[in-house]
Write an enzyme that holds these catalytic residues in place. Structure first.
Site, PDB file in Angstrom:
ATOM      1  N   ASN A  87      15.130 -27.315 -12.812  1.00  0.00           N
ATOM      2  CA  ASN A  87      15.949 -28.162 -13.704  1.00  0.00           C
ATOM      3  C   ASN A  87      17.296 -28.481 -13.061  1.00  0.00           C
ATOM      4  O   ASN A  87      18.244 -27.691 -13.195  1.00  0.00           O
ATOM      5  CB  ASN A  87      16.153 -27.452 -15.049  1.00  0.00           C
ATOM      6  CG  ASN A  87      14.889 -27.442 -15.887  1.00  0.00           C
ATOM      7  OD1 ASN A  87      13.875 -26.896 -15.481  1.00  0.00           O
ATOM      8  ND2 ASN A  87      14.942 -28.045 -17.055  1.00  0.00           N
TER       9      ASN A  87
ATOM     10  N   TYR B 208      20.642 -40.170  -9.376  1.00  0.00           N
ATOM     11  CA  TYR B 208      21.351 -38.892  -9.591  1.00  0.00           C
ATOM     12  C   TYR B 208      21.141 -37.926  -8.417  1.00  0.00           C
ATOM     13  O   TYR B 208      22.104 -37.532  -7.741  1.00  0.00           O
ATOM     14  CB  TYR B 208      20.864 -38.284 -10.914  1.00  0.00           C
ATOM     15  CG  TYR B 208      21.353 -36.888 -11.204  1.00  0.00           C
ATOM     16  CD1 TYR B 208      22.700 -36.546 -11.066  1.00  0.00           C
ATOM     17  CD2 TYR B 208      20.464 -35.919 -11.652  1.00  0.00           C
ATOM     18  CE1 TYR B 208      23.135 -35.252 -11.362  1.00  0.00           C
ATOM     19  CE2 TYR B 208      20.895 -34.641 -11.963  1.00  0.00           C
ATOM     20  CZ  TYR B 208      22.223 -34.303 -11.804  1.00  0.00           C
ATOM     21  OH  TYR B 208      22.647 -33.035 -12.098  1.00  0.00           O
TER      22      TYR B 208
ATOM     23  N   SER C 283      17.527 -49.972 -10.697  1.00  0.00           N
ATOM     24  CA  SER C 283      16.980 -50.031 -12.062  1.00  0.00           C
ATOM     25  C   SER C 283      17.477 -48.847 -12.886  1.00  0.00           C
ATOM     26  O   SER C 283      17.560 -48.931 -14.103  1.00  0.00           O
ATOM     27  CB  SER C 283      15.447 -50.038 -12.028  1.00  0.00           C
ATOM     28  OG  SER C 283      14.969 -48.836 -11.447  1.00  0.00           O
ATOM     29  N   ASN C 284      17.800 -47.746 -12.222  1.00  0.00           N
ATOM     30  CA  ASN C 284      18.323 -46.595 -12.961  1.00  0.00           C
ATOM     31  C   ASN C 284      19.496 -45.976 -12.201  1.00  0.00           C
ATOM     32  O   ASN C 284      19.614 -44.761 -12.082  1.00  0.00           O
ATOM     33  CB  ASN C 284      17.214 -45.556 -13.196  1.00  0.00           C
ATOM     34  CG  ASN C 284      17.639 -44.488 -14.184  1.00  0.00           C
ATOM     35  OD1 ASN C 284      18.489 -44.731 -15.041  1.00  0.00           O
ATOM     36  ND2 ASN C 284      17.090 -43.290 -14.049  1.00  0.00           N
TER      37      ASN C 284
ATOM     38  N   LYS D 120       2.952 -36.807 -10.135  1.00  0.00           N
ATOM     39  CA  LYS D 120       3.533 -35.902  -9.131  1.00  0.00           C
ATOM     40  C   LYS D 120       2.424 -35.131  -8.406  1.00  0.00           C
ATOM     41  O   LYS D 120       2.496 -34.934  -7.190  1.00  0.00           O
ATOM     42  CB  LYS D 120       4.535 -34.950  -9.788  1.00  0.00           C
ATOM     43  CG  LYS D 120       5.814 -35.642 -10.238  1.00  0.00           C
ATOM     44  CD  LYS D 120       6.597 -36.219  -9.060  1.00  0.00           C
ATOM     45  CE  LYS D 120       7.706 -37.155  -9.464  1.00  0.00           C
ATOM     46  NZ  LYS D 120       8.370 -37.830  -8.347  1.00  0.00           N
TER      47      LYS D 120
ATOM     48  N   TYR E 244       3.285 -38.380 -16.306  1.00  0.00           N
ATOM     49  CA  TYR E 244       4.315 -38.130 -15.297  1.00  0.00           C
ATOM     50  C   TYR E 244       3.873 -37.013 -14.351  1.00  0.00           C
ATOM     51  O   TYR E 244       3.917 -37.149 -13.127  1.00  0.00           O
ATOM     52  CB  TYR E 244       5.649 -37.770 -15.985  1.00  0.00           C
ATOM     53  CG  TYR E 244       6.667 -37.209 -15.022  1.00  0.00           C
ATOM     54  CD1 TYR E 244       7.287 -38.030 -14.084  1.00  0.00           C
ATOM     55  CD2 TYR E 244       6.985 -35.846 -15.026  1.00  0.00           C
ATOM     56  CE1 TYR E 244       8.202 -37.506 -13.183  1.00  0.00           C
ATOM     57  CE2 TYR E 244       7.896 -35.319 -14.135  1.00  0.00           C
ATOM     58  CZ  TYR E 244       8.503 -36.154 -13.213  1.00  0.00           C
ATOM     59  OH  TYR E 244       9.400 -35.631 -12.322  1.00  0.00           O
TER      60      TYR E 244
ATOM     61  N   ASP F 118      12.794 -52.796  -3.701  1.00  0.00           N
ATOM     62  CA  ASP F 118      11.903 -52.118  -4.630  1.00  0.00           C
ATOM     63  C   ASP F 118      10.755 -51.496  -3.845  1.00  0.00           C
ATOM     64  O   ASP F 118      10.165 -52.163  -2.981  1.00  0.00           O
ATOM     65  CB  ASP F 118      11.371 -53.175  -5.616  1.00  0.00           C
ATOM     66  CG  ASP F 118      10.778 -52.543  -6.848  1.00  0.00           C
ATOM     67  OD1 ASP F 118       9.983 -51.597  -6.708  1.00  0.00           O
ATOM     68  OD2 ASP F 118      11.117 -53.001  -7.952  1.00  0.00           O
TER      69      ASP F 118
ATOM     70  N   SER G 133       7.971 -31.781  -8.624  1.00  0.00           N
ATOM     71  CA  SER G 133       8.567 -31.187  -9.811  1.00  0.00           C
ATOM     72  C   SER G 133       7.792 -29.947 -10.221  1.00  0.00           C
ATOM     73  O   SER G 133       6.576 -29.855 -10.018  1.00  0.00           O
ATOM     74  CB  SER G 133       8.514 -32.225 -10.937  1.00  0.00           C
ATOM     75  OG  SER G 133       8.690 -31.600 -12.181  1.00  0.00           O
ATOM     76  N   ALA G 134       8.500 -29.015 -10.866  1.00  0.00           N
ATOM     77  CA  ALA G 134       7.859 -27.830 -11.427  1.00  0.00           C
ATOM     78  C   ALA G 134       6.833 -28.209 -12.486  1.00  0.00           C
ATOM     79  O   ALA G 134       6.010 -27.380 -12.864  1.00  0.00           O
ATOM     80  CB  ALA G 134       8.918 -26.918 -12.038  1.00  0.00           C
TER      81      ALA G 134
ATOM     82  N   LYS H  51      10.860 -40.958 -14.219  1.00  0.00           N
ATOM     83  CA  LYS H  51      10.923 -39.500 -14.394  1.00  0.00           C
ATOM     84  C   LYS H  51      10.957 -39.014 -15.834  1.00  0.00           C
ATOM     85  O   LYS H  51      11.231 -37.829 -16.068  1.00  0.00           O
ATOM     86  CB  LYS H  51      12.141 -38.965 -13.642  1.00  0.00           C
ATOM     87  CG  LYS H  51      13.448 -39.534 -14.154  1.00  0.00           C
ATOM     88  CD  LYS H  51      14.648 -38.824 -13.567  1.00  0.00           C
ATOM     89  CE  LYS H  51      15.929 -39.320 -14.182  1.00  0.00           C
ATOM     90  NZ  LYS H  51      17.113 -38.648 -13.703  1.00  0.00           N
TER      91      LYS H  51
HETATM   92  N1  UDP Z   1      16.238 -28.670 -25.235  1.00  0.00           N
HETATM   93  C1  UDP Z   1      16.796 -28.531 -26.487  1.00  0.00           C
HETATM   94  N2  UDP Z   1      17.424 -29.625 -27.039  1.00  0.00           N
HETATM   95  C2  UDP Z   1      17.516 -30.818 -26.413  1.00  0.00           C
HETATM   96  C3  UDP Z   1      16.946 -30.957 -25.118  1.00  0.00           C
HETATM   97  C4  UDP Z   1      16.312 -29.860 -24.553  1.00  0.00           C
HETATM   98  O1  UDP Z   1      16.735 -27.458 -27.112  1.00  0.00           O
HETATM   99  O2  UDP Z   1      18.079 -31.767 -26.986  1.00  0.00           O
HETATM  100  C5  UDP Z   1      15.586 -27.504 -24.605  1.00  0.00           C
HETATM  101  C6  UDP Z   1      14.116 -27.724 -24.261  1.00  0.00           C
HETATM  102  O3  UDP Z   1      13.302 -27.393 -25.370  1.00  0.00           O
HETATM  103  C7  UDP Z   1      13.934 -26.766 -23.065  1.00  0.00           C
HETATM  104  C8  UDP Z   1      15.306 -26.815 -22.366  1.00  0.00           C
HETATM  105  O4  UDP Z   1      16.218 -27.274 -23.359  1.00  0.00           O
HETATM  106  O5  UDP Z   1      13.712 -25.441 -23.516  1.00  0.00           O
HETATM  107  C9  UDP Z   1      15.353 -27.742 -21.164  1.00  0.00           C
HETATM  108  O6  UDP Z   1      14.888 -29.016 -21.562  1.00  0.00           O
HETATM  109  P1  UDP Z   1      15.058 -30.289 -20.618  1.00  0.00           P
HETATM  110  O7  UDP Z   1      14.541 -31.486 -21.372  1.00  0.00           O
HETATM  111  O8  UDP Z   1      16.461 -30.383 -20.106  1.00  0.00           O
HETATM  112  O9  UDP Z   1      14.154 -29.968 -19.347  1.00  0.00           O
HETATM  113  P2  UDP Z   1      12.590 -29.630 -19.228  1.00  0.00           P
HETATM  114  O10 UDP Z   1      12.545 -28.189 -18.850  1.00  0.00           O
HETATM  115  O11 UDP Z   1      11.943 -29.934 -20.509  1.00  0.00           O
HETATM  116  O12 UDP Z   1      12.144 -30.501 -18.116  1.00  0.00           O
END
Ligand code: UDP
Length: 334
Positions: free
Chosen positions: A176, A12, A35-36, A153, A149, A59, A125-126, A85
């Protein structure tokens, strides 16, 4: 022009970075084990960019594959995306994550050293900031891990920090990433039920999933739902171009956040996506998800000062481009 190896270049973020690098005049070689990533990604990239796409199927866990890539191409820099990830999966399979994400990085570094290339941009990643009330987060905030994970990182960053001075390292901490390329020909394409918010909403918009579960509405945020710093994948891709240019032009290593600095709540995203696709996104409030934090936003000024990086695309742009990609794919599938 410099030639760049993209491990995970068919994925992606890798595929969007491929296009940003080509636009900036770099030569690029994709190294991916698919693989992804869908096997047709290189053909799509070729349709968008025009020129032949160079792909080495391999790989990062296989040193021979990496050596073959360095033997076939005079590589000036590497962007290392190839990694696992999914936070939840990392809890189930911690050793897999250590093996691929840490072992893979070590292999890449060894192959680079043998091939005489010492410039690398690393996908971090954050998540390395853990759960913190300091928002927006500056890069000098202490690192702490809340999942295997995240551990991989942090370990990756620490390994890179131990390299000798003749290495130039760009550590990019993504917030994100969402959205898709303006061509609507590449984008995020999860096989299973998505874990992440925007891919999940996209499947509600197409009718593949009935409704979104909003994980918690009792956080200490303006509307009670989680707040994140969503960044358009094309902006994120440009961050890699700027990072590489800095490594090549000055040799100076850097560690920066890639975000917008703006927070959006889950309900903000639901509304923005609804506006993009022209239909309401059905949702229901559900319990909080384990491990989620209330707010996660970037301090973006270091990336601006050191790389000249600034995200320009809005949440509306992210949702519109995601919808253009997802709805286009759906028409093709029919
Ligand atoms: N979230 C949600 N429903 C979902 C997936 C995510 O409410 O089905 C919320 C999650 O709790 C967070 C935000 O969306 O507040 C972003 O989540 P995501 O998994 O995209 O990224 P993250 O910040 O966790 O890496």
């Amino acid at each position: 022009m410099a030639k760049i190896l993209l491990t995970g270049g068919a994925g992606y973020i890798g595929s969007h970075t491929y296009l940003a690098l080509i636009d900036a005049g770099f030569e690029v070689v994709i190294f991916d084990n698919f693989s992804n990533a869908k096997p047709d990604v290189p053909a799509r990239l070729q349709d968008i960019a025009g020129d032949r796409v160079h792909v080495v199927e391999g790989d990062v866990l296989n040193r021979t594959d990496l050596d073959a890539a360095f033997a076939a191409h005079q590589i000036d820099g590497v962007v290392h995306f190839a990694a696992k990830k999914a936070v939840g999966e990392s809890v189930e399979k911690p050793l897999d994550y250590m093996h691929t994400n840490v072992g893979g990085l070590l292999n890449v570094l060894a192959a680079m050293e043998a091939g005489g290339c010492r410039r690398i941009v690393f996908s971090s990643s954050a998540t390395v900031y853990g759960d913190t009330d300091v928002q927006p987060i500056p890069e000098d905030h202490p690192r702490t891990y809340t999942s295997p994970y995240a551990f991989t990182k942090i370990a990756g960053e620490q390994i890179l920090e131990q390299l000798t001075d003749d290495w130039a390292v760009g550590i990019l901490r993504y917030f994100n990433p969402v959205g898709a390329h303006r061509s609507a020909m590449i984008g995020e394409d999860p096989e299973d039920i998505p874990n992440n918010l925007v891919p999940y909403i996209a499947k509600v918009a197409t009718g593949d999933l009935a409704k979104l579960s909003v994980f918690g509405d009792d956080y200490d945020t303006p509307d009670g739902t989680g707040v994140r710093d969503y960044i358009h994948v094309e902006d994120l891709a440009n961050g890699h171009v700027l990072s590489l240019k800095r490594l090549i032009d000055t040799g100076e290593s850097h560690t920066v956040n890639l975000g917008t600095g703006e927070g959006s709540s889950v309900l903000d995203v639901v509304r923005a996506y609804g506006a993009a696709c022209g239909d309401d996104i059905a949702y229901a409030i559900a319990p909080r998800r384990d491990g989620d934090v209330a707010v996660l936003t970037a301090r973006p000024d270091k990336a601006k000062a050191e790389l000249g990086f600034e995200a320009t695309r809005t949440l509306a742009d992210m949702c519109r481009s995601s919808w253009a990609w997802v709805s286009g794919q759906r028409r093709n599938d029919k």
